[in-house]
Motif scaffolding. Structure first.
Motif, PDB file in Angstrom:
ATOM      1  N   VAL A 123       9.632  -4.172   4.770  1.00  0.00           N
ATOM      2  CA  VAL A 123       9.147  -3.993   5.493  1.00  0.00           C
ATOM      3  C   VAL A 123       8.120  -3.250   3.970  1.00  0.00           C
ATOM      4  O   VAL A 123       6.758  -3.320   3.566  1.00  0.00           O
ATOM      5  N   LEU A 124       9.158  -2.768   2.997  1.00  0.00           N
ATOM      6  CA  LEU A 124       8.627  -0.862   2.196  1.00  0.00           C
ATOM      7  C   LEU A 124       7.515  -2.022   1.287  1.00  0.00           C
ATOM      8  O   LEU A 124       6.951  -1.634   0.260  1.00  0.00           O
ATOM      9  N   ASN A 129      -3.249   2.004  -5.945  1.00  0.00           N
ATOM     10  CA  ASN A 129      -2.711   0.884  -6.559  1.00  0.00           C
ATOM     11  C   ASN A 129      -0.893   1.527  -7.367  1.00  0.00           C
ATOM     12  O   ASN A 129      -0.956   2.652  -7.350  1.00  0.00           O
ATOM     13  N   ARG A 130      -0.342   0.515  -7.109  1.00  0.00           N
ATOM     14  CA  ARG A 130       0.504   0.291  -8.345  1.00  0.00           C
ATOM     15  C   ARG A 130       1.905   0.972  -7.619  1.00  0.00           C
ATOM     16  O   ARG A 130       2.209   1.882  -8.029  1.00  0.00           O
ATOM     17  N   GLY A 131       1.640   1.341  -6.203  1.00  0.00           N
ATOM     18  CA  GLY A 131       3.194   1.888  -5.240  1.00  0.00           C
ATOM     19  C   GLY A 131       3.718   0.865  -5.602  1.00  0.00           C
ATOM     20  O   GLY A 131       4.578   0.186  -6.157  1.00  0.00           O
ATOM     21  N   ARG A 132       4.770   2.676  -5.962  1.00  0.00           N
ATOM     22  CA  ARG A 132       6.216   2.025  -6.161  1.00  0.00           C
ATOM     23  C   ARG A 132       6.628   3.579  -4.825  1.00  0.00           C
ATOM     24  O   ARG A 132       6.835   4.828  -4.637  1.00  0.00           O
ATOM     25  N   HIS A 147      11.265  -0.342  -5.198  1.00  0.00           N
ATOM     26  CA  HIS A 147      10.072  -1.596  -4.400  1.00  0.00           C
ATOM     27  C   HIS A 147       9.146  -1.515  -4.929  1.00  0.00           C
ATOM     28  O   HIS A 147       8.218  -0.380  -5.324  1.00  0.00           O
ATOM     29  N   ALA A 148       7.796  -2.824  -4.937  1.00  0.00           N
ATOM     30  CA  ALA A 148       6.532  -1.834  -6.010  1.00  0.00           C
ATOM     31  C   ALA A 148       5.956  -3.293  -5.467  1.00  0.00           C
ATOM     32  O   ALA A 148       6.057  -4.282  -5.088  1.00  0.00           O
ATOM     33  N   THR A 183       4.335  -5.249 -12.647  1.00  0.00           N
ATOM     34  CA  THR A 183       4.860  -6.783 -13.124  1.00  0.00           C
ATOM     35  C   THR A 183       6.837  -6.230 -13.469  1.00  0.00           C
ATOM     36  O   THR A 183       7.284  -4.977 -13.295  1.00  0.00           O
ATOM     37  N   ALA A 184       6.982  -6.903 -13.505  1.00  0.00           N
ATOM     38  CA  ALA A 184       8.251  -7.071 -13.514  1.00  0.00           C
ATOM     39  C   ALA A 184       8.951  -6.084 -15.169  1.00  0.00           C
ATOM     40  O   ALA A 184      10.183  -4.975 -15.024  1.00  0.00           O
TER      41      ALA A 184
END
Length: 194
Positions: free
Chosen positions: A39-40, A54-57, A76-77, A81-82
Motif C-alpha cells: 500500500v505504501l 516525486n522521489r517519494g520515500r 519504501h520509495a 534507484t536501489a
C-alpha cells in the motif's frame, strides 16, 4: 476536460479531481491488502504520477541497538534507484529528515540548493531537475511517537499550491502511521498465538 495525468504542471489540471483519485485508489488498496509495504509503495507511486510529488520515500526507524545512536532508513520509495534508497540512512537530528524524526515537526525546504542542512545523501543534486527543487518532509506517528518520515521532492514553480500538497501529505502520513500501527498489532497478536 479530463485531467492530464502525465503533466502535473499543466495549468488546466483539475487538482481536486487528482487528489480525489489518489485517495480513492489508496483506499481501494487498503481494502484489498493490509500489507503496508504494498500500500505504501503504491501511495508513493500515485503521489508522483498524479500530483508531481516525486522521489517519494518513507524513512522508518531502524530496530534499536543498545548503546548505538538511533537511525532510520528508507524502507519504501518510488522514483529512487536501489542504490539511492540504500544511501537513505539518517541519525536522529541529522539533516532535514533527521530533524523531522527528532522534533516530530514537518519541514519544508523551498530550495534544496539554498539549505545548508539538506544533505543530498539519497539523491545527488545532479540527478534532480535543473529547476528550483523543494523538499517536503512530514512525520509519521504511531501511538503519538514519531517512527518515520514521509518525504518527497517538488518543483517549486508548480501551478499547484504548496498548501494543497501539505494538506494531502498530512493525510497520507497519518494513514501510513495507522497502517504501520496495524502491522505492529498483527505481529504482536501472532507472537502471542505462537
Amino acid at each position: 476536460m479530463a485531467p492530464h495525468r502525465n503533466d502535473p504542471d499543466n495549468a488546466s489540471t483539475d487538482w481536486h479531481a487528482q487528489e480525489l483519485l489518489l485517495m480513492r485508489e489508496v483506499m481501494k488498496l487498503v481494502g484489498r491488502s493490509l500489507a503496508p509495504a504494498f500500500v505504501l509503495r503504491e501511495m508513493l507511486h500515485l503521489m508522483s504520477e498524479l500530483l508531481g510529488l516525486n522521489r517519494g520515500r518513507m524513512v522508518l526507524a531502524d530496530d534499536a541497538v543498545p548503546g548505538a545512536e538511533r537511525t532510520a532508513s528508507v524502507r519504501h520509495a518510488y522514483g529512487l534507484t536501489a542504490e539511492e534508497a540504500a544511501r537513505g540512512v539518517f541519525h536522529w537530528g541529522e539533516g532535514i529528515t533527521g530533524r523531522v524524526l527528532a522534533s516530530g515537526l514537518p519541514a519544508i525546504v523551498q530550495d534544496v540548493d539554498a539549505e545548508p542542512l539538506f544533505l543530498f545523501r539519497t539523491v545527488a543534486r545532479a540527478q534532480l531537475p535543473p529547476q528550483t527543487v523543494a523538499f517536503i518532509a512530514l512525520p509519521i506517528e504511531v501511538n503519538g511517537a514519531t517512527v518515520g518520515v514521509l518525504a518527497c521532492h517538488r518543483i517549486r514553480s508548480r501551478q499547484r499550491h504548496l498548501n494543497d500538497d501539505l494538506a494531502l501529505l498530512r493525510i497520507l502520513a497519518t494513514l501510513a502511521g495507522q497502517l504501520l500501527q496495524l502491522e505492529q498489532l498483527v505481529a504482536e497478536e501472532r507472537r502471542q498465538l505462537a
